[in-house]
Design a protein around this motif. Sequence first.
Motif, PDB file in Angstrom:
ATOM      1  N   PRO A 317      14.531  83.451  29.499  1.00  0.00           N
ATOM      2  CA  PRO A 317      15.842  84.414  29.751  1.00  0.00           C
ATOM      3  C   PRO A 317      16.089  84.774  30.971  1.00  0.00           C
ATOM      4  CG  PRO A 317      14.956  84.568  27.516  1.00  0.00           C
ATOM      5  CD  PRO A 317      13.792  84.083  28.385  1.00  0.00           C
ATOM      6  N   ALA A 318      15.123  85.530  31.735  1.00  0.00           N
ATOM      7  CA  ALA A 318      15.308  85.808  33.199  1.00  0.00           C
ATOM      8  C   ALA A 318      15.792  84.747  33.983  1.00  0.00           C
ATOM      9  CB  ALA A 318      14.305  86.564  33.464  1.00  0.00           C
ATOM     10  N   ASP A 319      14.965  83.597  33.750  1.00  0.00           N
ATOM     11  CA  ASP A 319      15.315  82.634  34.925  1.00  0.00           C
ATOM     12  C   ASP A 319      16.741  81.761  34.594  1.00  0.00           C
ATOM     13  OD1 ASP A 319      12.899  82.884  36.074  1.00  0.00           O
ATOM     14  OD2 ASP A 319      11.821  81.577  34.362  1.00  0.00           O
ATOM     15  N   VAL A 320      17.144  81.871  33.213  1.00  0.00           N
ATOM     16  CA  VAL A 320      18.642  81.277  33.074  1.00  0.00           C
ATOM     17  C   VAL A 320      19.661  81.842  34.066  1.00  0.00           C
ATOM     18  CG1 VAL A 320      20.247  80.923  31.423  1.00  0.00           C
ATOM     19  CG2 VAL A 320      17.833  80.654  30.829  1.00  0.00           C
ATOM     20  N   ASP A 321      19.070  83.268  34.506  1.00  0.00           N
ATOM     21  CA  ASP A 321      20.386  83.903  35.131  1.00  0.00           C
ATOM     22  C   ASP A 321      20.698  83.074  36.505  1.00  0.00           C
ATOM     23  OD1 ASP A 321      20.403  85.755  33.604  1.00  0.00           O
ATOM     24  OD2 ASP A 321      19.281  87.204  34.866  1.00  0.00           O
ATOM     25  N   GLY A 322      19.720  82.416  36.984  1.00  0.00           N
ATOM     26  CA  GLY A 322      19.828  81.442  38.386  1.00  0.00           C
ATOM     27  C   GLY A 322      20.608  80.371  38.124  1.00  0.00           C
ATOM     28  N   LYS A 323      20.808  79.774  36.871  1.00  0.00           N
ATOM     29  CA  LYS A 323      21.499  78.804  36.459  1.00  0.00           C
ATOM     30  C   LYS A 323      22.862  78.939  35.741  1.00  0.00           C
ATOM     31  CE  LYS A 323      19.698  74.953  36.481  1.00  0.00           C
ATOM     32  NZ  LYS A 323      19.882  73.751  37.065  1.00  0.00           N
ATOM     33  N   GLN A 324      23.318  80.360  35.824  1.00  0.00           N
ATOM     34  CA  GLN A 324      24.535  80.389  35.178  1.00  0.00           C
ATOM     35  C   GLN A 324      25.735  79.607  35.392  1.00  0.00           C
ATOM     36  OE1 GLN A 324      25.194  84.765  35.071  1.00  0.00           O
ATOM     37  NE2 GLN A 324      23.363  85.209  33.660  1.00  0.00           N
ATOM     38  N   GLU A 325      25.859  79.511  36.692  1.00  0.00           N
ATOM     39  CA  GLU A 325      27.296  78.909  37.123  1.00  0.00           C
ATOM     40  C   GLU A 325      27.290  77.297  36.781  1.00  0.00           C
ATOM     41  OE1 GLU A 325      29.757  78.148  41.386  1.00  0.00           O
ATOM     42  OE2 GLU A 325      27.632  79.009  41.369  1.00  0.00           O
ATOM     43  N   VAL A 326      26.026  76.672  37.052  1.00  0.00           N
ATOM     44  CA  VAL A 326      26.108  75.296  36.296  1.00  0.00           C
ATOM     45  C   VAL A 326      26.163  75.123  34.847  1.00  0.00           C
ATOM     46  CG1 VAL A 326      23.411  74.813  36.257  1.00  0.00           C
ATOM     47  CG2 VAL A 326      24.977  72.948  36.766  1.00  0.00           C
ATOM     48  N   PHE A 384      28.396  85.769  31.448  1.00  0.00           N
ATOM     49  CA  PHE A 384      27.560  84.515  31.374  1.00  0.00           C
ATOM     50  C   PHE A 384      27.430  84.813  29.720  1.00  0.00           C
ATOM     51  CE2 PHE A 384      23.910  81.783  30.165  1.00  0.00           C
ATOM     52  CZ  PHE A 384      24.298  80.835  30.386  1.00  0.00           C
ATOM     53  N   ILE A 385      27.122  85.689  29.062  1.00  0.00           N
ATOM     54  CA  ILE A 385      27.151  85.989  27.667  1.00  0.00           C
ATOM     55  C   ILE A 385      28.318  85.579  26.706  1.00  0.00           C
ATOM     56  CG2 ILE A 385      26.392  87.315  25.755  1.00  0.00           C
ATOM     57  CD1 ILE A 385      24.096  86.656  27.519  1.00  0.00           C
TER      58      ILE A 385
END
Length: 722
Positions: A317-326, A384-385
Amino acid sequence: MTSHSGAAPEASESTRNVTLERCLCVLRDAKHDSEQFAALLLVTKAVRAGDIDSRTRRRIFDAVGFTFPNRLLASREPPAGCPEHMFQGLGLTLLACFCTDPELATHSQILNKIPTFNNILASPSDPDDMSTRSMIDDVYQCLGAVMGTPKGPKELVSQGTVSTLCQAYVNRNYGCDHALELLLGLLATAETKCWQRATPDLMAVLSKLSEEFHQAEDMTKFQLCDVLPHFVSPTLLLTRDRQGSECLCNLYRGLVSILSSKLSQSQRDPALKLAACLTQACGSEWIPRERAGSKFLALLVNLACVEVRLCMEELDPADVDGKQEVVTGCYTLIELGILECMKEEKPRLRETQKMQLVRIMEEAFGAVIHYLRQVGEEKLKDPFIFASVRILGAWLAEETSSLKQEICDLLPFLIHYAKTLFQEGDKARSPSQHAAELAELDSPQGSVWPRDALRFLLPGLCHLTAEDRPREILISEGAPALLCQYFLHQWELLASDSQISAPPDSTEISLQTTCGVFLNLVVTVPDLIRRDRCFSSLMDALLKSLPVLLPQRDRLVLAANVTTLGLMMARILGTSPGLEGTPPAKNFFEAAICFLSQAHAARADPASQCLVVAVSPAYEAAWADLSELWFLGMQAFASCVPLFPWLPQTVLRSRWLDDLLRLLGQVAPVSVDFELLTALQGVLLELARASQQCREVIVLQQGKELANRYGMAALEQCLCEW
């Protein structure tokens, strides 16, 4: 060797500092322009030779001020043997130096030079002339510094810089890359104003960029994926003219060539974001309707679903932050897939494609649910949520038969999330903010008062409250009380905007859908309506709102919802003090009678030359949306008649009974279908049973004959018994 090579720059810097000190002394003490000019030449030479610190820059400004650069810019005749634009170049160099100080960049003496900067960029120039190139570099440095200040973008837009930059880029003038960079910055901070001021010029840039995007066969293609979204404005009607259509065609072809190839993630992500941007601006209209377009649309949605699964299932879940835009861009593409799969008229997708995409989207939403179940309190305000809940709401609006258990498990989180955002917004809001909230509700960005999650969840909740297990969870989590609060707030918003006549906006649609949720609860769990105090507050609001709402003919569907919900709740809450003949109760029922009584009228039938019953003109356009509510409302009204002794008198005063019997007497019986006849008989029968005066009116209007003619056996028997 090492120490010698390291000392040279220091010596050079030391020499420059000494030169500057001498020049500044000369500038301060000079008594003639010639002395000042000679010193100024050395200052500008030193400035161009390398960076200077802020202290030295301020000393140069204190010595020179704006007066001398202004004189240089105004001078048109340089000394014999000097370059044509020498004076202008010196003046621009000084201004570029001053502009590196943010305080000076906002000075009126800089801002009033914006037209001069524009003129220099727009003037024909020799790109091989070093002095010209230096001037243009200085202009771009000044413009960039101005743009970096709080009020700078507004000044640049209002003074025509957007058009100048567009022309510089389209014409491929020297420094055009700087022009594009500045345009991107202005569009990021003042998009609407830029398009209002310079639509043709910005369209020319978009045309140029889209053509380059289509034709590029190197890394430029991928770089343009990051640039193009800034120029694809949701306010543009790109499908309406030839230039816009050509842009879309080039963008489509460019994206086909990228996304149909084997790509790395760093290459695919910008392309998906560009496709999402186009979808936000144009829906599916940027994709051709032919077979190739259909295939590409399916590929696009498929790729978006795969990307969501990869991020949500495999990443921490912490790594998802870097992919939020795409991932947010992929949500837009998935929503397009949902809409296209539900489309029945002129569909772009074949049935087999739809079935395949539904299965793929189901897997993606399983991943979204998996991710949301791991969200902690600290992330509830993360945009993002909100985006993830919004796209899940779009799915639930159309599909609740799949992932049933997963959805039920997530419902407590969804209600908690929606309640948290609503209460947070409620604390922050004041009456003066209502107008701003309304203005934001339908903005291109989709932003609503503090992220209105319920707005997007309501259609799904309407489906879920019709099913036993989800409904039990929603009730246990306090959803009814939350929805009552939400309804009251949305009604306040609508009431504050009641004078505006327009197509249904999101506030009105939210109210309609909330009524649908409540109707499900009224039908399936009437005991909840009796015991939960929030429904008493809702009943009071409905009593007061319908008389205000009904005269607004452009909101007839909402009036139908409020009428029917109010009547169905009234028959459950009949002993409530608020319904015992109070003015609000009587006003509500008068308005309900008005709504129910005006739905049908007699109309001449050209074929039979007879009068037939028909939906009245005022209701005709909306009848498909409100007919079911009207019939349900008639049934509920009939049930209310025996509960409220004062109601028959209200009916008599309204003349509805007379009008209804007159209508039945005028029209051909064959034109009254069974469903309508059942609804009319239900009301007539209850009025006849409850009130002697109503029976007398019915009999005087040939009620017995009409009952016999139309086969209304129950009504005929009731009238004959008296």
